[in-house]
Write an enzyme that holds these catalytic residues in place. Structure first.
Site, PDB file in Angstrom:
ATOM      1  N   LYS A  13       0.819  -1.227   0.000  1.00 45.74           N
ATOM      2  CA  LYS A  13       0.000   0.000   0.000  1.00 45.74           C
ATOM      3  C   LYS A  13       0.851   1.275   0.000  1.00 45.74           C
ATOM      4  O   LYS A  13       0.609   2.179  -0.782  1.00 45.74           O
ATOM      5  CB  LYS A  13      -0.875   0.108   1.275  1.00 45.74           C
ATOM      6  CG  LYS A  13      -1.757  -1.026   1.588  1.00 45.74           C
ATOM      7  CD  LYS A  13      -2.649  -0.698   2.785  1.00 45.74           C
ATOM      8  CE  LYS A  13      -1.966  -0.676   4.138  1.00 45.74           C
ATOM      9  NZ  LYS A  13      -1.449  -1.946   4.646  1.00 45.74           N
ATOM     10  N   ARG A  88      -8.844   1.234   9.785  1.00 44.58           N
ATOM     11  CA  ARG A  88      -8.508  -0.156  10.114  1.00 44.58           C
ATOM     12  C   ARG A  88      -9.588  -0.782  10.982  1.00 44.58           C
ATOM     13  O   ARG A  88      -9.471  -1.959  11.335  1.00 44.58           O
ATOM     14  CB  ARG A  88      -7.173  -0.210  10.843  1.00 44.58           C
ATOM     15  CG  ARG A  88      -5.985  -0.323   9.890  1.00 44.58           C
ATOM     16  CD  ARG A  88      -4.741  -0.026  10.684  1.00 44.58           C
ATOM     17  NE  ARG A  88      -3.625  -0.849  10.373  1.00 44.58           N
ATOM     18  CZ  ARG A  88      -2.504  -0.399   9.791  1.00 44.58           C
ATOM     19  NH1 ARG A  88      -2.405   0.838   9.397  1.00 44.58           N
ATOM     20  NH2 ARG A  88      -1.501  -1.201   9.610  1.00 44.58           N
ATOM     21  N   ARG A 122      11.807  -5.746   4.059  1.00 45.76           N
ATOM     22  CA  ARG A 122      11.503  -4.311   3.929  1.00 45.76           C
ATOM     23  C   ARG A 122      12.511  -3.457   4.705  1.00 45.76           C
ATOM     24  O   ARG A 122      12.889  -3.773   5.816  1.00 45.76           O
ATOM     25  CB  ARG A 122      10.094  -4.043   4.443  1.00 45.76           C
ATOM     26  CG  ARG A 122       9.740  -2.560   4.450  1.00 45.76           C
ATOM     27  CD  ARG A 122       8.273  -2.329   4.455  1.00 45.76           C
ATOM     28  NE  ARG A 122       7.625  -2.701   5.692  1.00 45.76           N
ATOM     29  CZ  ARG A 122       6.307  -2.556   5.897  1.00 45.76           C
ATOM     30  NH1 ARG A 122       5.543  -2.071   4.936  1.00 45.76           N
ATOM     31  NH2 ARG A 122       5.769  -2.908   7.044  1.00 45.76           N
ATOM     32  N   ARG A 155      11.997  -1.812  10.149  1.00 43.00           N
ATOM     33  CA  ARG A 155      11.007  -1.396  11.143  1.00 43.00           C
ATOM     34  C   ARG A 155      10.988  -2.393  12.289  1.00 43.00           C
ATOM     35  O   ARG A 155      11.023  -3.586  12.049  1.00 43.00           O
ATOM     36  CB  ARG A 155       9.616  -1.329  10.499  1.00 43.00           C
ATOM     37  CG  ARG A 155       9.317   0.002   9.879  1.00 43.00           C
ATOM     38  CD  ARG A 155       8.036   0.018   9.122  1.00 43.00           C
ATOM     39  NE  ARG A 155       6.886  -0.558   9.808  1.00 43.00           N
ATOM     40  CZ  ARG A 155       5.628  -0.497   9.364  1.00 43.00           C
ATOM     41  NH1 ARG A 155       5.383   0.132   8.229  1.00 43.00           N
ATOM     42  NH2 ARG A 155       4.638  -1.033  10.031  1.00 43.00           N
TER      43      ARG A 155
HETATM   44  P1  AMP Z   1       1.579   0.684   9.142  1.00 44.26           P
HETATM   45  O1  AMP Z   1       2.776   1.543   8.881  1.00 44.26           O
HETATM   46  O2  AMP Z   1       0.387   1.111   8.365  1.00 44.26           O
HETATM   47  O3  AMP Z   1       1.889  -0.792   8.994  1.00 44.26           O
HETATM   48  O4  AMP Z   1       1.195   0.891  10.691  1.00 44.26           O
HETATM   49  C1  AMP Z   1       2.104   0.572  11.726  1.00 44.26           C
HETATM   50  C2  AMP Z   1       1.388   0.498  13.055  1.00 44.26           C
HETATM   51  O5  AMP Z   1       0.814   1.787  13.370  1.00 44.26           O
HETATM   52  C3  AMP Z   1       0.203  -0.462  13.119  1.00 44.26           C
HETATM   53  O6  AMP Z   1       0.613  -1.804  13.374  1.00 44.26           O
HETATM   54  C4  AMP Z   1      -0.593   0.126  14.276  1.00 44.26           C
HETATM   55  O7  AMP Z   1       0.018  -0.157  15.525  1.00 44.26           O
HETATM   56  C5  AMP Z   1      -0.438   1.628  14.025  1.00 44.26           C
HETATM   57  N1  AMP Z   1      -1.490   2.145  13.122  1.00 44.26           N
HETATM   58  C6  AMP Z   1      -1.334   2.665  11.882  1.00 44.26           C
HETATM   59  N2  AMP Z   1      -2.515   3.045  11.356  1.00 44.26           N
HETATM   60  C7  AMP Z   1      -3.458   2.744  12.295  1.00 44.26           C
HETATM   61  C8  AMP Z   1      -4.871   2.875  12.346  1.00 44.26           C
HETATM   62  N3  AMP Z   1      -5.576   3.377  11.308  1.00 44.26           N
HETATM   63  N4  AMP Z   1      -5.500   2.472  13.478  1.00 44.26           N
HETATM   64  C9  AMP Z   1      -4.820   1.986  14.531  1.00 44.26           C
HETATM   65  N5  AMP Z   1      -3.484   1.801  14.544  1.00 44.26           N
HETATM   66  C10 AMP Z   1      -2.798   2.184  13.439  1.00 44.26           C
END
Ligand code: AMP
Length: 215
Positions: A13, A88, A122, A155
């Protein structure tokens, strides 16, 4: 255009949204990036957010919705945006309807083996958030960001135990959004069935699907 790019962790994404933001001229908004920036600032809020992010759990809806609302109020979102990683949960989707109702949803359909290969290799730039892969999307110089020259990192939540938890969270809390949006909005599936498909090819498929949906 107000676009949601939806998909499981590691579906690409973020990479596709970064290319689309240039092609469509609207900003990519990634709540994960926003949370990682807040965590760097070391406040009480950052400690709380870090405890969720580093264990692969979702940050509570009330915090996430406030963070998103503040970001969407910025001037650069006036002609639209690309949401990557939000919503989410169904509650986040309902809150979004009140803040700024999205026009369409693109759902990335990616097999599990591709996702695991993606996440385990990644690399990200801790400074500008650019995304790379050790094998499939290498930077020009070894582990150095092409865009800003910073040293790339893995990460912390891309470690196997946390990846497992993020998956289970996706299945339970985020996947139900597919049925939610199918009933409510123009919705298109885009397949990415191989780990080495160049990002530009998937982006072309996304743009084609957006056209088919009438945008
Ligand atoms: P991502 O970079 O999108 O994989 O997000 C990394 C982490 O940020 C996730 O595993 C959640 O802990 C938190 N996070 C990101 N977006 C959301 C969201 N919309 N709702 C809740 N937690 C989020």
């Amino acid at each position: 255009m107000k676009l949601i790019i939806f998909g499981p962790p590691g579906s690409g994404k973020g990479t596709y949204a970064s290319i689309l933001e240039k092609k469509l001229g609207i900003p990519k908004i990634n709540t994960g990036d926003i949370f990682r920036e807040i965590i760097k600032r070391k406040s009480n809020l950052s400690k709380k957010i870090a405890s969720y992010v580093l264990s692969g759990k979702l940050v509570p809806d009330e915090i996430t919705i406030q963070v998103l609302k503040k970001r969407l109020a910025k001037k650069d979102c006036k002609n639209g945006f690309i949401l990557d990683g939000y919503p989410r949960t169904i509650q986040q989707a309902e809150a979004l309807e009140k803040i700024s109702s999205p026009d369409l949803i693109i759902n990335l359909v990616v097999p599990q083996n591709v996702i695991i290969a993606r996440l385990s290799g990644r690399l990200i730039c801790p400074n500008c958030n650019a995304i790379y892969h050790k094998i499939f999307l290498k930077p020009k110089n070894n582990e150095i960001c092409d865009k800003c020259g910073s040293k790339l990192i893995q990460r912390e939540d891309d470690k196997p135990e946390v990846i497992k938890e993020r998956f289970s969270v996706y299945q339970k809390q985020s996947k139900p959004l597919i049925d939610y949006y199918k009933k409510k909005k123009p919705f298109g599936n885009v397949k990415c069935n191989k780990v080495d498909i160049p990002p530009e090819v998937v982006v072309e498929r996304i743009l084609k699907k957006i056209k088919e949906l009438g945008f």
